[in-house]
Design a protein around this motif. Structure first.
Motif, PDB file in Angstrom:
ATOM      1  N   LEU A  18       0.801  -1.219   0.000  1.00  0.00           N
ATOM      2  CA  LEU A  18       0.000   0.000   0.000  1.00  0.00           C
ATOM      3  C   LEU A  18       0.838   1.275   0.000  1.00  0.00           C
ATOM      4  O   LEU A  18       0.329   2.353  -0.243  1.00  0.00           O
ATOM      5  N   ARG A  19       2.134   1.159   0.284  1.00  0.00           N
ATOM      6  CA  ARG A  19       2.985   2.348   0.377  1.00  0.00           C
ATOM      7  C   ARG A  19       2.917   3.244  -0.865  1.00  0.00           C
ATOM      8  O   ARG A  19       2.777   4.456  -0.735  1.00  0.00           O
ATOM      9  N   PRO A  20       2.988   2.705  -2.085  1.00  0.00           N
ATOM     10  CA  PRO A  20       2.894   3.609  -3.241  1.00  0.00           C
ATOM     11  C   PRO A  20       1.592   4.405  -3.264  1.00  0.00           C
ATOM     12  O   PRO A  20       1.582   5.565  -3.661  1.00  0.00           O
ATOM     13  N   ILE A  21       0.515   3.786  -2.829  1.00  0.00           N
ATOM     14  CA  ILE A  21      -0.773   4.476  -2.814  1.00  0.00           C
ATOM     15  C   ILE A  21      -0.752   5.597  -1.781  1.00  0.00           C
ATOM     16  O   ILE A  21      -1.285   6.679  -2.008  1.00  0.00           O
ATOM     17  N   LEU A  22      -0.120   5.347  -0.645  1.00  0.00           N
ATOM     18  CA  LEU A  22      -0.045   6.357   0.407  1.00  0.00           C
ATOM     19  C   LEU A  22       0.837   7.527   0.003  1.00  0.00           C
ATOM     20  O   LEU A  22       0.640   8.652   0.461  1.00  0.00           O
ATOM     21  N   LEU A  23       1.824   7.278  -0.853  1.00  0.00           N
ATOM     22  CA  LEU A  23       2.750   8.331  -1.248  1.00  0.00           C
ATOM     23  C   LEU A  23       2.217   9.216  -2.362  1.00  0.00           C
ATOM     24  O   LEU A  23       2.505  10.403  -2.412  1.00  0.00           O
ATOM     25  N   ILE A  24       1.444   8.629  -3.261  1.00  0.00           N
ATOM     26  CA  ILE A  24       0.945   9.387  -4.407  1.00  0.00           C
ATOM     27  C   ILE A  24      -0.290  10.175  -3.979  1.00  0.00           C
ATOM     28  O   ILE A  24      -1.200   9.637  -3.390  1.00  0.00           O
ATOM     29  N   ARG A  25      -0.320  11.446  -4.272  1.00  0.00           N
ATOM     30  CA  ARG A  25      -1.463  12.302  -3.916  1.00  0.00           C
ATOM     31  C   ARG A  25      -2.016  12.896  -5.210  1.00  0.00           C
ATOM     32  O   ARG A  25      -1.781  14.050  -5.523  1.00  0.00           O
ATOM     33  N   ASN A  26      -2.740  12.081  -5.978  1.00  0.00           N
ATOM     34  CA  ASN A  26      -3.250  12.503  -7.269  1.00  0.00           C
ATOM     35  C   ASN A  26      -4.693  12.962  -7.202  1.00  0.00           C
ATOM     36  O   ASN A  26      -5.430  12.597  -6.298  1.00  0.00           O
ATOM     37  N   GLY A  74       3.180  29.097   2.804  1.00  0.00           N
ATOM     38  CA  GLY A  74       2.606  28.116   1.895  1.00  0.00           C
ATOM     39  C   GLY A  74       3.667  27.245   1.265  1.00  0.00           C
ATOM     40  O   GLY A  74       3.488  26.038   1.105  1.00  0.00           O
ATOM     41  N   GLY A  75       4.795  27.844   0.888  1.00  0.00           N
ATOM     42  CA  GLY A  75       5.897  27.086   0.299  1.00  0.00           C
ATOM     43  C   GLY A  75       6.474  26.074   1.265  1.00  0.00           C
ATOM     44  O   GLY A  75       6.763  24.934   0.900  1.00  0.00           O
ATOM     45  N   LYS A  76       6.610  26.463   2.517  1.00  0.00           N
ATOM     46  CA  LYS A  76       7.130  25.537   3.524  1.00  0.00           C
ATOM     47  C   LYS A  76       6.163  24.373   3.721  1.00  0.00           C
ATOM     48  O   LYS A  76       6.575  23.215   3.793  1.00  0.00           O
ATOM     49  N   LEU A  79       6.402  22.070   0.740  1.00  0.00           N
ATOM     50  CA  LEU A  79       7.635  21.289   0.815  1.00  0.00           C
ATOM     51  C   LEU A  79       7.472  20.134   1.789  1.00  0.00           C
ATOM     52  O   LEU A  79       7.798  18.984   1.475  1.00  0.00           O
ATOM     53  N   GLU A  80       6.925  20.425   2.954  1.00  0.00           N
ATOM     54  CA  GLU A  80       6.788  19.398   3.988  1.00  0.00           C
ATOM     55  C   GLU A  80       5.703  18.370   3.666  1.00  0.00           C
ATOM     56  O   GLU A  80       5.836  17.202   4.012  1.00  0.00           O
ATOM     57  N   SER A  81       4.630  18.790   2.997  1.00  0.00           N
ATOM     58  CA  SER A  81       3.520  17.861   2.762  1.00  0.00           C
ATOM     59  C   SER A  81       3.610  17.121   1.435  1.00  0.00           C
ATOM     60  O   SER A  81       3.144  16.000   1.335  1.00  0.00           O
ATOM     61  N   ARG A  82       4.220  17.719   0.437  1.00  0.00           N
ATOM     62  CA  ARG A  82       4.223  17.084  -0.883  1.00  0.00           C
ATOM     63  C   ARG A  82       5.590  16.538  -1.263  1.00  0.00           C
ATOM     64  O   ARG A  82       5.701  15.407  -1.700  1.00  0.00           O
ATOM     65  N   CYS A  83       6.622  17.347  -1.108  1.00  0.00           N
ATOM     66  CA  CYS A  83       7.946  16.928  -1.569  1.00  0.00           C
ATOM     67  C   CYS A  83       8.470  15.734  -0.787  1.00  0.00           C
ATOM     68  O   CYS A  83       9.133  14.862  -1.340  1.00  0.00           O
ATOM     69  N   GLN A 111       6.336  17.622 -13.663  1.00  0.00           N
ATOM     70  CA  GLN A 111       6.276  16.832 -14.898  1.00  0.00           C
ATOM     71  C   GLN A 111       6.409  15.335 -14.612  1.00  0.00           C
ATOM     72  O   GLN A 111       5.887  14.516 -15.346  1.00  0.00           O
ATOM     73  N   ARG A 112       7.093  14.995 -13.525  1.00  0.00           N
ATOM     74  CA  ARG A 112       7.258  13.585 -13.150  1.00  0.00           C
ATOM     75  C   ARG A 112       6.108  13.061 -12.313  1.00  0.00           C
ATOM     76  O   ARG A 112       6.103  11.910 -11.920  1.00  0.00           O
ATOM     77  N   GLY A 113       5.145  13.917 -11.966  1.00  0.00           N
ATOM     78  CA  GLY A 113       3.978  13.439 -11.250  1.00  0.00           C
ATOM     79  C   GLY A 113       3.667  14.120  -9.929  1.00  0.00           C
ATOM     80  O   GLY A 113       2.653  13.824  -9.322  1.00  0.00           O
ATOM     81  N   ALA A 114       4.540  15.003  -9.460  1.00  0.00           N
ATOM     82  CA  ALA A 114       4.215  15.743  -8.239  1.00  0.00           C
ATOM     83  C   ALA A 114       2.990  16.619  -8.521  1.00  0.00           C
ATOM     84  O   ALA A 114       2.813  17.113  -9.627  1.00  0.00           O
ATOM     85  N   VAL A 115       2.159  16.781  -7.523  1.00  0.00           N
ATOM     86  CA  VAL A 115       0.917  17.533  -7.703  1.00  0.00           C
ATOM     87  C   VAL A 115       1.093  18.942  -7.158  1.00  0.00           C
ATOM     88  O   VAL A 115       1.418  19.120  -5.983  1.00  0.00           O
TER      89      VAL A 115
END
Length: 134
Positions: A18-26, A74-76, A79-83, A111-115
């Motif tokens: 399930l880890r990939p699902i938990l990491l991807i926020r699409n 917002g940037g911080k 960074l902490e929630s998505r990156c 471009q690689r999939g980060a939202v």
């Protein structure tokens, strides 16, 4: 919890945890593409089950909304929630980069999939440049 949880637990974990699902926020469109891709690779889902899974994933594992506030705040938060979903913060502070470098890196991650919306990208770029810029 929700309609689709059991389908995800069974269909998705036949090939990976399930880890990939938990990491991807699409969002819904990206989850739809991912689910369709997984069906091509053998995920055992009927078409109506696929729709249920897509709705479940988009609702429970969609993009983390940015809190309102200054671009630096917002940037911080971004960074902490998505990156950090994909890599540690040690990458961020290891080298001072130019404003153009940070813009290129953020654009490449999206471009690689980060939202991130264009506004969120701007907030993230501003934060990275102010805190880790040359």
């Amino acid at each position: 919890p929700g309609d689709g949880k059991d389908l995800v637990a069974v269909a998705c974990t036949q090939c990976h945890g399930l880890r990939p699902i938990l990491l991807i926020r699409n969002g819904p469109a990206a989850w739809k593409a991912t689910v369709q891709h997984m069906v091509v690779y053998g995920a055992q889902l009927l078409p109506e089950e696929g729709d249920t899974v897509i709705q479940y994933l988009a609702k429970n594992f969609g993009p983390v909304p940015m809190k309102t506030g200054s671009a630096a705040t917002g940037g911080k938060e971004l960074l902490e929630s998505r990156c950090t979903l994909c890599h540690g913060l040690d990458l961020v502070g290891s080298v001072k980069r130019t404003k153009q470098d940070w813009q290129s890196i953020v654009k490449g991650m999206v471009q690689r999939g980060a939202v991130a919306t264009p506004e969120e990208m701007g907030a993230l770029n501003s934060y990275l440049n102010s805190q880790f810029g040359k």
